[in-house]
Every structure is written in C-alpha cells, then in structure tokens.
Design a protein around this motif. Sequence first.
Motif, mmCIF file in Angstrom:
data_model
loop_
_atom_site.group_PDB
_atom_site.id
_atom_site.type_symbol
_atom_site.label_atom_id
_atom_site.label_comp_id
_atom_site.label_asym_id
_atom_site.label_seq_id
_atom_site.Cartn_x
_atom_site.Cartn_y
_atom_site.Cartn_z
ATOM 1 N N THR A 189 42.835 45.918 43.657
ATOM 2 C CA THR A 189 42.408 45.585 42.488
ATOM 3 C C THR A 189 43.236 45.778 41.347
ATOM 4 O O THR A 189 43.347 45.062 40.221
ATOM 5 C CB THR A 189 40.901 45.904 42.495
ATOM 6 N N LEU A 201 42.549 32.834 48.005
ATOM 7 C CA LEU A 201 41.445 33.500 46.992
ATOM 8 C C LEU A 201 42.200 34.194 45.790
ATOM 9 O O LEU A 201 41.461 34.799 44.943
ATOM 10 C CB LEU A 201 40.763 34.807 47.645
ATOM 11 N N SER A 202 43.185 33.565 45.480
ATOM 12 C CA SER A 202 43.905 33.908 44.021
ATOM 13 C C SER A 202 44.425 35.250 43.892
ATOM 14 O O SER A 202 44.414 36.034 42.865
ATOM 15 C CB SER A 202 43.084 33.301 42.753
ATOM 16 N N LEU A 260 38.193 39.110 51.185
ATOM 17 C CA LEU A 260 37.053 38.964 50.750
ATOM 18 C C LEU A 260 36.443 39.804 49.664
ATOM 19 O O LEU A 260 35.776 39.696 48.778
ATOM 20 C CB LEU A 260 35.858 38.350 51.702
ATOM 21 N N ALA A 263 38.254 39.958 46.531
ATOM 22 C CA ALA A 263 37.929 38.790 45.796
ATOM 23 C C ALA A 263 36.535 39.041 44.971
ATOM 24 O O ALA A 263 36.635 38.335 43.929
ATOM 25 C CB ALA A 263 37.770 37.509 46.643
ATOM 26 N N ASP A 264 35.739 39.524 45.609
ATOM 27 C CA ASP A 264 34.346 39.931 45.018
ATOM 28 C C ASP A 264 34.623 40.744 43.704
ATOM 29 O O ASP A 264 33.858 40.612 42.602
ATOM 30 C CB ASP A 264 33.490 40.593 45.984
ATOM 31 N N HIS A 276 36.800 38.160 41.014
ATOM 32 C CA HIS A 276 36.361 36.788 40.640
ATOM 33 C C HIS A 276 34.815 36.679 40.505
ATOM 34 O O HIS A 276 34.086 37.519 41.249
ATOM 35 C CB HIS A 276 36.781 35.596 41.562
ATOM 36 N N ASN A 293 33.328 34.167 40.732
ATOM 37 C CA ASN A 293 32.546 32.952 41.972
ATOM 38 C C ASN A 293 33.797 32.877 42.747
ATOM 39 O O ASN A 293 34.431 32.046 42.330
ATOM 40 C CB ASN A 293 32.083 31.949 41.195
ATOM 41 N N LYS A 294 33.940 33.673 43.996
ATOM 42 C CA LYS A 294 35.236 33.420 44.787
ATOM 43 C C LYS A 294 35.185 31.949 45.331
ATOM 44 O O LYS A 294 36.034 31.619 45.787
ATOM 45 C CB LYS A 294 35.078 34.779 45.642
ATOM 46 N N THR A 346 36.705 29.723 43.078
ATOM 47 C CA THR A 346 38.241 30.165 43.089
ATOM 48 C C THR A 346 38.732 29.388 44.268
ATOM 49 O O THR A 346 40.062 28.673 44.333
ATOM 50 C CB THR A 346 38.670 31.452 42.941
ATOM 51 N N PHE A 347 38.267 29.689 45.446
ATOM 52 C CA PHE A 347 38.856 29.063 46.536
ATOM 53 C C PHE A 347 38.965 27.736 46.540
ATOM 54 O O PHE A 347 39.941 26.954 47.256
ATOM 55 C CB PHE A 347 38.055 29.478 47.973
#
Length: 273
Positions: A71, A102-103, A210, A213-214, A217, A219-220, A223-224
Amino acid sequence: MHSSSSPRPCKRQRTMVTPPLTIHDPESNSILDRATRVLSIEATALSHVTRLYQTDPHAREGLLGAVECITKSQSVGGKVIVCGVGKSGLVGRKTVATLKSLSIAASFMHAAEAAHGDLGDIREHDVLFFISYSGKTPELLNLLPHLPRQLQIVALTSQSKASECPLLKEHENGVLLPAPLFESEEVSFGVSAPTTSTTVQIAIGDMLALTVADQLHENKGKTFKKNHPGGAIGAVTRESAKTIADACHQPVTPSEVTPLELPSPSLSAQSDL
C-alpha cells in the motif's frame, strides 16, 4: 477401359475392444473416487491455510506487513514485481493479472531473465514479491546479492517464519507470507508435481490482492469494472448501466452500450479519408 482415377482406399472401421465405461461400472466408480479425492485434498489444504491466517501470529503479522508495504509503495508510485520460475512463476503471472485488474501497479519478472538484464525493472519504491514453495529456488537465491539493500521483499513460501525462509535470511526488509501444506503432494497423490501447493499459492495471492485493493480504493468493484470493459464481464457491466439509465429515464452514452471492438485495418489509403 481402365479408369484414370485410382480407387479410393476403404476406411477401416474402428472396432471397440470394450464398451465405454459408464457411471454404473465398478471401474468407473474407482476412477471417480480417485478424481474427487484430488478436489477434497486441495479443499482441505485451503481449509488448513485459512485456519493458519486466522490463528497463527506469524502468518497474521506477515499478511499485515505485506499489505502495508505494498500500500505504501503504491502511494508513492511504486509497483509490485512478482518473481518466480516454473509452476510458481505461472502462479505469479496470474497474481500480476489480478493485481492489475484492481489498479494495483504490478509486473512479472522471470528469475532467469532477471539475471540477464531484467533487474533494471526494479525502482526505489518497488516491492519484490518472490513465489517459491521451497523458499530456496536457486534462480531466486542467485538474485539476492544483486538486489538493492533497501528493497522491500515479500516471499510466499512454505516456511512458517521469516527467519526460516532462505530467501529472507540475508535481507532486513523481508516479509513472509507462509503457505505450508498439511501433507506433501508426494503423500497425497504419489507424485511431487505442484498441485496442492499452487492451489494454496493462488489463493494467498488472491487474498493479498483483494486486501490491498480494499486499502487503496473506496469501491474495488467499480475499479475492477472500469479496467475490464471486454468479455462477458464487460457485457454485464454495460447491460447493468443501461438498465439503471432506463430506470432513471436518462440517456445512455454509446460507450456504455456498444461492445468493445478493435478497428478494422484499412484496405487502402482512400478508405482512411
């Protein structure tokens, strides 16, 4: 007169020596039992590693450490460089694909190619993510003397503690994601081919992606979907957008309902005008 064309050879009919097996045959039951046992063992392996991350302090600290360093790396423009060989390398490629969707900036580095120039992909704020069941894959160990000392390393191996992992013993910034098996693949299946171990590796890679991603973002899921306009997922997304727009009596832009298509190649210079 003889025909100028030669006669066609007759096709030989394939004769079945024995009739095909059915689910009612004793031999079929034996095959099915052995096959479903594979699924049962792999499910048990996932259950054991789930329990590990629920209860073991070393595993839990490792996961938190990996999430934190990735992160932080992403926040300053770094990326995750996943490195492995063989079946673990293939798991690594899948993990990279999940991260990207997931960027989460990521790339794959083959350990053998790394020693022939690909080490130049590493930047100051990157995280190097090793995947190796044994934790002592020679191609990975050979890279250690050539890595920057400040580089953050995460290793996904079968060891339970970072101090036991050969890939992390000489590195002060090492984080371990343990991925042990409750029994060896040789014991489970009579062959040491990577099967249960790669199933566990993929699952832990998904867990890490995942969870990061949480953190990154709000709202993952959104984003996906933004990163996946093609295929069945993209089609469902466009249909969902159309349904919502219709319910709100709002016009839908063409980009939301038109399938993603590649432009056709020009047949002539005139067709480009």
